[in-house]
Enzyme design. Sequence first.
Site, PDB file in Angstrom:
ATOM      1  N   HIS A   1      -0.796   1.887  -8.494  1.00 23.26           N
ATOM      2  CA  HIS A   1      -1.646   3.048  -8.210  1.00 23.26           C
ATOM      3  C   HIS A   1      -3.012   2.934  -8.899  1.00 23.26           C
ATOM      4  CE1 HIS A   1       1.955   5.931  -7.174  1.00 23.26           C
ATOM      5  NE2 HIS A   1       1.705   5.034  -6.222  1.00 23.26           N
TER       6      HIS A   1
ATOM      7  N   THR B   1      -1.737   5.547   1.941  1.00 22.61           N
ATOM      8  CA  THR B   1      -2.901   4.668   1.975  1.00 22.61           C
ATOM      9  C   THR B   1      -2.936   3.916   3.303  1.00 22.61           C
ATOM     10  OG1 THR B   1      -2.845   4.378  -0.424  1.00 22.61           O
ATOM     11  CG2 THR B   1      -4.079   2.752   0.838  1.00 22.61           C
TER      12      THR B   1
ATOM     13  N   LEU C   1       0.859  -1.172   0.000  1.00 24.83           N
ATOM     14  CA  LEU C   1       0.000   0.000   0.000  1.00 24.83           C
ATOM     15  C   LEU C   1       0.896   1.222   0.000  1.00 24.83           C
ATOM     16  CD1 LEU C   1      -2.698  -0.963   2.702  1.00 24.83           C
ATOM     17  CD2 LEU C   1      -2.940  -1.049   0.213  1.00 24.83           C
ATOM     18  N   ASP C   2       0.492   2.279  -0.724  1.00 23.90           N
ATOM     19  CA  ASP C   2       1.277   3.508  -0.765  1.00 23.90           C
ATOM     20  C   ASP C   2       1.422   4.091   0.641  1.00 23.90           C
ATOM     21  OD1 ASP C   2       1.320   3.212  -3.498  1.00 23.90           O
ATOM     22  OD2 ASP C   2      -0.358   4.593  -3.836  1.00 23.90           O
ATOM     23  N   GLN C   3       2.402   4.974   0.802  1.00 20.00           N
ATOM     24  CA  GLN C   3       2.662   5.535   2.126  1.00 20.00           C
ATOM     25  C   GLN C   3       1.452   6.277   2.693  1.00 20.00           C
ATOM     26  OE1 GLN C   3       2.908   8.906   2.955  1.00 20.00           O
ATOM     27  NE2 GLN C   3       2.733   9.790   0.922  1.00 20.00           N
TER      28      GLN C   3
END
Length: 249
Positions: free
Chosen positions: A199, A120, A116-118
């Site tokens: 993404h 998210t 997961l993105d930073q």
Amino acid sequence: MQLQEILYTQGFGTRRVCAGLVQQGFVQVYMPEQGLAPVTITQAAMEFVAEGLRFRVQGVDWPYAERAYLILDKPAGTECSQKPSTYPSIYTLLPSPLRLRPQKAAVQGVQAVGRLDQDTTGMLLLTDDGKFIHRMSSPKHHVPKVYEVTVKHPLDEKQVSKLLSGVVLDDDPKPVRAAACEAVSEFHLRMTLTEGKYHQVKRMVAAVSNRVEGLHRSSIGSVSLPADLPPGGWRWLNADEIVAVQTKV
């Protein structure tokens, strides 16, 4: 299995360190015939049936697990990397034994199943079971993942319809579709994906002329993020949940 070997497999250090923990009286074992209180064991070579064993190391209770399967509520501002570049690693949220469980691979301990993105938040799985990671990551498996999306502009039926019918991303001419999608409120979109493109949620929302302001993963398979698990908190998955996170719903 010898107690020192059990501790070693669970990530408490080298075999010598594990033997020392036992010999110094830092390890207690829950013995069914001894009642509820754990019993201090000082013989490192003493043998136990590992499956189902519960023990305490330096005051912390642990269950024996041949393979570790965890659920983590990832907070914002963390990276799913062993070597983070800007933000703290999610692995710092875990106790040392989970990070040091011995592996045949170069990297020890549990690993995140996907990333997961930073910015998210939400449900993240971690395990030291390589086959589980491969199965969950395989595009052929199509495990559904549900995301709660906060958008910048008001949602309308046209945007939801486009996300369901398919949008084209800049790196693939083949349309990408949401498995399910609904406008929960004017700025809250709930989207289910069965793929894992880079993404993907942000790019799909951008493709319908909107913008993601906040992103939270609320479930994987048929398991939802526990309401009582705080951001940064983790717990073991039980046997039923291990099956359920791999279930197509």
